[in-house]
Scaffold this active site. Structure first.
Site, PDB file in Angstrom:
ATOM      1  N   GLY A 426       6.732   0.262   4.956  1.00 61.36           N
ATOM      2  CA  GLY A 426       6.793   1.397   4.068  1.00 61.36           C
ATOM      3  C   GLY A 426       7.906   1.914   3.347  1.00 61.36           C
ATOM      4  O   GLY A 426       9.200   0.707   4.195  1.00 61.36           O
ATOM      5  N   GLY A 429       9.278   3.828   6.685  1.00 65.53           N
ATOM      6  CA  GLY A 429       9.093   3.789   7.524  1.00 65.53           C
ATOM      7  C   GLY A 429       7.788   2.833   8.102  1.00 65.53           C
ATOM      8  O   GLY A 429       7.495   2.400   7.288  1.00 65.53           O
ATOM      9  N   ASP A 541       7.242   3.720  -9.328  1.00 65.70           N
ATOM     10  CA  ASP A 541       7.929   2.486  -8.348  1.00 65.70           C
ATOM     11  C   ASP A 541       6.449   1.044  -8.266  1.00 65.70           C
ATOM     12  O   ASP A 541       6.053   1.468  -7.257  1.00 65.70           O
ATOM     13  CB  ASP A 541       7.902   3.309  -6.857  1.00 65.70           C
ATOM     14  CG  ASP A 541       8.913   1.762  -6.192  1.00 65.70           C
ATOM     15  OD1 ASP A 541       9.478   1.266  -7.033  1.00 65.70           O
ATOM     16  OD2 ASP A 541       8.834   2.222  -4.944  1.00 65.70           O
TER      17      ASP A 541
END
Ligand SMILES: *[C@@H]1O[C@H](CO)[C@@H](O)[C@H](O)[C@H]1NC(C)=O
Ligand SMILES: *[C@@H]1O[C@H](CO)[C@@H](O)[C@H](O)[C@H]1NC(C)=O
Ligand SMILES: *[C@@H]1O[C@H](CO)[C@@H](O)[C@H](O)[C@H]1NC(C)=O
Ligand SMILES: *[C@@H]1O[C@H](CO)[C@@H](O)[C@H](O)[C@H]1NC(C)=O
Ligand SMILES: *[C@@H]1O[C@H](CO)[C@@H](O)[C@H](O)[C@H]1NC(C)=O
Ligand SMILES: *[C@@H]1O[C@H](CO)[C@@H](O)[C@H](O)[C@H]1NC(C)=O
Ligand SMILES: *[C@@H]1O[C@H](CO)[C@@H](O)[C@H](O)[C@H]1NC(C)=O
Length: 704
Positions: A426, A429, A541
């Protein structure tokens, strides 16, 4: 006629007296047990029926106990049965006096001896013979009278030169001598040697005219010089007598009974349980004694009583814990202690474990306690750390959010089985697959690091995401806050991201219908998001990586909102990597708006129709290239994905391309909003369906 009690008593009394006198083993009840302060224990007794033959005591004038002896007064001081059969009595002393001028026997001199009756013997162990005088040899003898025929005799010589030689307190032969006596003495007769002519003459001994001799209890007589002139006729001295049962017939001279002979006969005097018979050690006969552990009067039925030894530690030592038993006592060391030879009566109790063992035990116990304490401290610190993290990550506020499950660190480890199945990377992490206890499959991913400054916003975002429930938005199920970086638990999208499905799995070609459905679903999700509540929420995003597809290829918008928390360095590091999707207006102004999401969505639409990545062939920007083609040819056909660019699809693709171009407009105002985008996409799908329906190839599918 009624009789008064006293009359009955008068009638009965003689009978009782008769019975008492006949009874062999009294005492009768009601016997006097003391006289003048002296206890009179059985076999002694006062009055008929109260004593064994030979043990009568007379209580003269009701206050002076005496042995019954007509010729000689023997006053009784003490009578005892245990531990030893003894009688302490007062006896007159023997003496004789001389005329100092001619040495002849003086008038009034007396010489009296008491012949002690058969039950008694003068104790040889408790008494001694004392002789006083200045030219005096006194001795005692046993057996028939007469010096030569005596079985044994013992005596001593008292001598002195003048009236000054004797000294008080010193009985060593000068004026006074003392000597042990033999056993078996039955009388206290003391003989003096007298020889008026020479050796034993008292002529001229005016300072010491008499000879004195007496047997006396040891350690009671203290010599005084003045005693050399005392009145012998009125002087008595204490003496200890041993006694034993020697004959049932006092008048008989035969007194030779022993235990073996008397046991089992009616005469046997040891009546108490726990009593025993002992042969007399001073003269013939036997005595009774309580056996060990008992005390009392063995001549009485039930006379010997158990001793509570624990009450007399001097006599019955115990170095441990004392416990009385019948006839004896137990003495055991306390728990954890032991004594030499396992005998705590005579030996001290000491710890069972040697010092070294105790030390090592102590040390290991101490270590154990220390380790446990450290462990506890560690656990508490750990708990405290978890609590601190929980608090730092906004746990206090989030725990009240409805629909959000708060997982513990341990709980989360169980869910992911310790991050067993890695499913991707991701933004912040790794992402791991997990399974909730109710078998729901989830994806667990790290959130952004939270600090005091961003805590409130983080909490707010999580809250919003939790409440944002739409089939095209990836559902946030819960979170774990007991970690440095909070972990978020989302519903699981089985088909991964659009990025993977569109670009990475080339073998599975997505049909235009699927692509259109994905575009519409994504647009619906973003639309819902943009219109959520009154707050103006934007994703920030939007890109194929953040559009996840479930098992039915239903798109799920993910990773939204948190970008609001992004700091500049993040923008530099992460977003720049996805530069192609970023609204140039945002790049210029730094202002993120819902129209920025529209721009990014336009970029995604281009990828859907061209099958090309946002940046392809190393450095070519899909947006720029498509715009170029579109501006030149007023159509994007040249760029379409050849896998789906069939003739009947071209029109649909062009329509989508046109919409994308609108979304990518430089001027924010010229871009449609998500609601319009979604509506247009739905319209495009409807147009496509009507085209499909006119196409005979597709009739089969839609005729029903
Ligand atoms: C007993 O009492 C009488 C008369 O009072 C007295 O003479 C006698 O000495 C007393 N006997 C003893 C042993 O005290
Ligand atoms: C009798 O003897 C016991 C022990 O032998 C002693 O305790 C007690 O004082 C004595 N009594 C008298 C009157 O001498
Ligand atoms: C000495 O011994 C004789 C005979 O044994 C006796 O008659 C006499 O009284 C004794 N005493 C004195 C003081 O002489
Ligand atoms: C006691 O002994 C005397 C003298 O030996 C004898 O005459 C008498 O009969 C004996 N009495 C009993 C009851 O045995
Ligand atoms: C005791 O004395 C009697 C009479 O003198 C005799 O018959 C008997 O054998 C003696 N018993 C013992 C044990 O000496
Ligand atoms: C007592 O003396 C007799 C004879 O001497 C002896 O047989 C017996 O064993 C003795 N009993 C005890 C208990 O000493
Ligand atoms: C009688 O028993 C006691 C206690 O058992 C003991 O102290 C004592 O010495 C015994 N007496 C004799 C004469 O053996």
């Amino acid at each position: 006629m009624a009789m008064r009690p006293s009359m009955w008593a008068a009638l009965l009394l003689p009978v009782l007296v008769l019975a008492d006198s006949l009874a062999l083993q009294p005492p009768a009840t009601g016997c006097q047990t003391s006289c003048g302060g002296v206890d009179v224990p059985f076999p002694f007794g006062i009055g008929p029926g109260c004593f064994l033959p030979g043990f009568q005591i007379e209580c003269i004038n009701g206050s002076t106990p005496m042995l019954p002896d007509d010729s000689y007064e023997i006053k009784v001081l003490n009578l005892s049965v245990m531990p030893r059969p003894e009688a302490r009595v007062m006896l007159h002393i023997a003496f004789q006096c001389y005329d100092a001028t001619d040495g002849s026997a003086k008038d009034g001199a007396s010489f009296r001896s008491a012949v002690i009756k058969s039950a008694y013997r003068i104790s040889d162990t408790r008494n001694e013979l004392v002789v006083l005088g200045c030219t005096t040899f006194g001795f005692t003898s046993s057996g028939p009278w007469g010096r030569r025929d005596s079985s044994f005799a013992s005596g001593c010589l008292a001598y002195c030169d003048n009236d000054g030689s004797a000294m008080d307190g010193s009985c060593v032969g000068i004026g006074c001598c003392r000597v042990e006596i033999p056993p078996g003495l039955t009388d206290n007769t003391v003989f003096f040697l007298n020889d008026s002519a020479s050796t034993w003459s008292h002529q001229g001994l005016g300072f010491s005219p008499c000879d004195y001799g007496f047997m006396v209890e040891k350690n009671t007589y203290d010599f005084r010089v003045s005693d050399l002139n005392m009145d012998g006729s009125s002087t008595t001295k204490p003496l200890v007598l041993d006694w034993a049962i020697r004959s049932s017939n006092v008048s008989s001279s035969v007194d030779n009974m022993t235990c073996t002979e008397v046991k089992g006969t009616p005469e046997y005097a040891c009546l108490s349980d726990n009593s025993q018979c002992l042969n007399s050690t001073n003269g013939p006969g036997y005595i009774c004694n309580c056996t060990q552990g008992y005390w009392g009067n063995p001549y009485l039925i039930g006379g010997c009583k158990d001793i509570n030894e624990c009450h007399d530690p001097k006599q019955y030592p115990c170095h441990g814990v004392c416990h009385n038993t019948v006839g004896s006592y137990d003495c055991k060391c306390p728990f954890g202690q032991q004594s030499k030879h396992n005998n705590a009566k005579d030996n001290d109790c000491t710890s069972k474990f040697p010092l070294a063992a105790r030390l090592s035990l102590g040390i290991s116990l101490g270590l154990f306690v220390l380790i446990v304490a450290l462990l506890l401290a560690f656990i508490m610190l750990q708990k405290r750390r978890l609590d601190d993290l929980f608090e730092k990550n906004g746990g206090e506020m989030l725990k009240n959010v409805k629909g959000l499950t708060i997982f513990t660190k341990d709980g989360l480890s169980k869910i992911t089985n310790d991050n067993e199945e890695f499913i991707g990377k991701g933004n912040f992490g790794n992402v791991y697959k997990g399974t909730l206890p109710d078998k729901t499959v989830v994806a667990v991913k790290a959130s952004i690091k939270v600090d005091e400054a961003t805590k409130e916003e983080f909490v707010q975002e999580v809250e919003i995401q939790t409440h944002m429930i739409h089939k095209n938005i990836l559902k946030l199920i819960g979170c774990c806050l007991e970690v440095d970086v909070p972990m978020l638990v989302y519903e699981f999208a089985a088909n991964g991201s659009l990025q993977e499905v569109l670009h990475d799995k080339k073998n599975q070609v997505l049909s235009l219908d699927s692509r259109l459905n994905i575009a519409i679903g994504s647009a619906e999700g973003l639309k819902y998001m943009h219109s959520y509540a009154t707050q103006s929420i934007r994703h920030g995003d939007v890109k194929p990586d953040n559009i996840l597809l479930d098992e039915n290829l239903t798109p799920k918008i993910s990773d939204f909102g948190l970008s609001k928390l992004l700091k500049e360095e993040y923008v530099a590091k992460v977003v720049v990597g996805c530069m192609g999707y970023i609204d140039p207006v945002f790049m210029k102004t730094g202002l993120l708006t819902q129209k920025s999401d529209v721009y990014s969505f336009g970029a995604v639409l281009l990828e859907l129709i061209t099958g090309k990545r946002n940046v392809y062939d190393e450095k070519r920007s899909l947006i720029i290239e498509y715009r170029k083609v579109y501006e030149n040819e007023n159509r994007g056909t040249a760029m379409f994905d050849i896998d789906i660019a069939t003739e009947e699809n071209i029109s649909t693709l062009e329509q989508i391309g046109k919409l994308a171009i609108d979304c990518l407009k430089e001027d924010i105002e010229d871009r449609p909003d998500m609601t319009e985008v979604a509506e247009q996409l739905v319209m495009i799908r409807r147009n496509k369906k009507s085209i499909d329906n006119t196409n005979p190839d597709n009739w089969e599918h839609y005729q029903i």
